[in-house]
Design a protein around this motif. Sequence first.
Motif, short mmCIF file in Angstrom:
data_model
loop_
_atom_site.label_atom_id
_atom_site.label_comp_id
_atom_site.label_asym_id
_atom_site.label_seq_id
_atom_site.Cartn_x
_atom_site.Cartn_y
_atom_site.Cartn_z
N TYR A 194 43.40 64.81 112.29
CA TYR A 194 43.34 64.35 110.60
C TYR A 194 44.39 64.75 110.05
N HIS A 195 45.39 65.07 110.12
CA HIS A 195 46.41 65.00 109.16
C HIS A 195 47.57 64.63 110.08
N GLU B 129 45.99 68.32 100.24
CA GLU B 129 45.40 68.48 101.32
C GLU B 129 45.30 70.47 101.44
N GLN B 130 46.45 70.97 101.22
CA GLN B 130 46.24 72.22 101.04
C GLN B 130 44.90 72.33 100.50
N ALA B 131 44.82 72.58 99.00
CA ALA B 131 43.51 73.10 98.37
C ALA B 131 41.86 72.26 99.02
N ALA C 61 46.71 60.41 109.50
CA ALA C 61 46.98 59.84 108.18
C ALA C 61 48.66 59.69 108.05
N ILE C 62 49.09 60.15 109.22
CA ILE C 62 50.70 60.00 109.11
C ILE C 62 50.76 58.67 109.70
N ASN C 63 49.95 58.69 111.74
CA ASN C 63 49.74 57.74 112.09
C ASN C 63 48.54 57.31 113.48
N PRO C 64 48.11 56.27 113.22
CA PRO C 64 46.74 56.22 113.54
C PRO C 64 46.70 56.21 115.15
N ASN C 65 47.80 55.64 115.12
CA ASN C 65 48.04 55.31 117.17
C ASN C 65 48.95 56.84 117.44
N ALA C 66 48.49 57.60 117.36
CA ALA C 66 49.72 58.88 117.40
C ALA C 66 48.81 58.89 118.67
N ASN C 67 50.11 59.28 119.57
CA ASN C 67 49.43 60.34 121.17
C ASN C 67 50.21 61.48 120.68
N ILE C 68 49.80 62.65 121.10
CA ILE C 68 49.79 63.66 120.71
C ILE C 68 49.59 65.07 121.89
N VAL D 279 42.39 63.31 101.57
CA VAL D 279 43.42 64.18 101.34
C VAL D 279 44.66 65.01 101.74
N PHE D 280 44.27 63.95 103.44
CA PHE D 280 45.12 64.07 104.69
C PHE D 280 46.65 63.63 104.55
N ASN D 281 47.84 64.63 104.14
CA ASN D 281 48.99 64.25 104.77
C ASN D 281 49.03 63.81 103.17
N THR D 282 48.73 64.29 101.94
CA THR D 282 49.14 64.46 100.46
C THR D 282 48.80 65.48 100.03
#
Length: 351
Positions: A96-97, A231-233, A100-107, A225-228
């Motif tokens: 999810y994190h 998020e941590q809270a 939020a940065i890149n909706p097409n990420a390959n991980i 909230v992700f990548n904002t």
Amino acid sequence: NRYCVIMGGGVGSRFWPFSRNSRPKQFLDFFGIGRSLLQMSYDRFVKIIPKDHIFIVTNEIYVDVIKEQLPELPEANILLEPARRNTAPCIAWAAYHIRAINPNANIVVAPSDHLILKEEEFARCINLGLEFVAKYPALLTLGIKPNRPETGYGYIQIGEDAEGDIKTVKTFTEKPNLEFAKMFVESGEFFWNSGIFIWNVQTIIKAFQRFLPDISNRFEEHNEVFNTPAEQAFINDNFAACPNISIDFGIMEKASNVFVLCADFGWSDLGSWSALYDHSPKNKDGNVAQGCKTLLYNTANNVIAVKGDKLVVVEGLKDYIVAEADNVLLICPKSEEQKIKQFVTDAKMAY
Ligand code: GDD
Ligand code: MG
């Protein structure tokens, strides 16, 4: 759009007493080469994936060790879990994190405590895998040819050829009992799950929605909230409520879009003292000594790991683990090392 998630929040209890809750095995310099297993994992990936795209997910109690061991990693790339919930919630949060940065990420998702001997071949496999998951909605794992009926691993039954060394997966069985493990190895149809996974972020999130909605619904509802800074809270309030389950039991055993890249890059799980023994230089009687001076008589095939620059004198000992760190001394036959997990639990109860 290549990203890497290194999971570094486990406890490594089979390496007790060297591996402690306060400093588990991924943070230890196992071979006395000045780099911990975590640092070695990072070093492997930083050659393939830009540094800003490498994330470490770990328990919050390890934040200082991580910063000390990987000072070059941007602080924003350390994701800190407030509770231990095994690998599924860890992988979900990272997904999810990163989405939020890149909706097409390959991980690539990787453990932090493995040994890999052939790094070039490893890099080639990771690149192949990343290309594959960019094309297909696949949950890809890297498979290793088994050489013994180890019960601590996942077993992958291979199916048809898909592309190159990548095959479809018929079944995925996490940590079978010994009887099944023996059958799997003898059949020649099974590979070990290396615990290294590759997928597109959309594919893994879909799998969570299907198989572990208790986790994904919670994250999906608060997608914003992700990548904002919030998020941590959110994680601190919600993470502990996630089910405690591994990705292997939670998703890999159940999904039908699992593929395996049959790989051979000198992989070892380094899961136990025996594994360390197997990969360490030995004296002429097959003893491995770590962190100590030794005087050995009629003593063979032991691993002797004693911290604090002591002289260890041994007579007549064979096939044992002798390990001392801080306030614990462990003496245990190598053949009984699977019991160490239990010893750790008992020691916590007793002291
Ligand atoms: N962030 C985080 N949080 N990381 C965790 C957590 C957690 O709660 N629990 C475990 N990890 C990390 C560990 O530090 C390790 O790097 C990785 O996730 C895998 O966890 P293990 O606990 O070591 O799993 P395993 O060895 O029992 O089984 C897995 O690996 C085998 C190969 O080594 C499975 O994927 C098996 O199928 C596989 O064969
Ligand atoms: Mg492991």
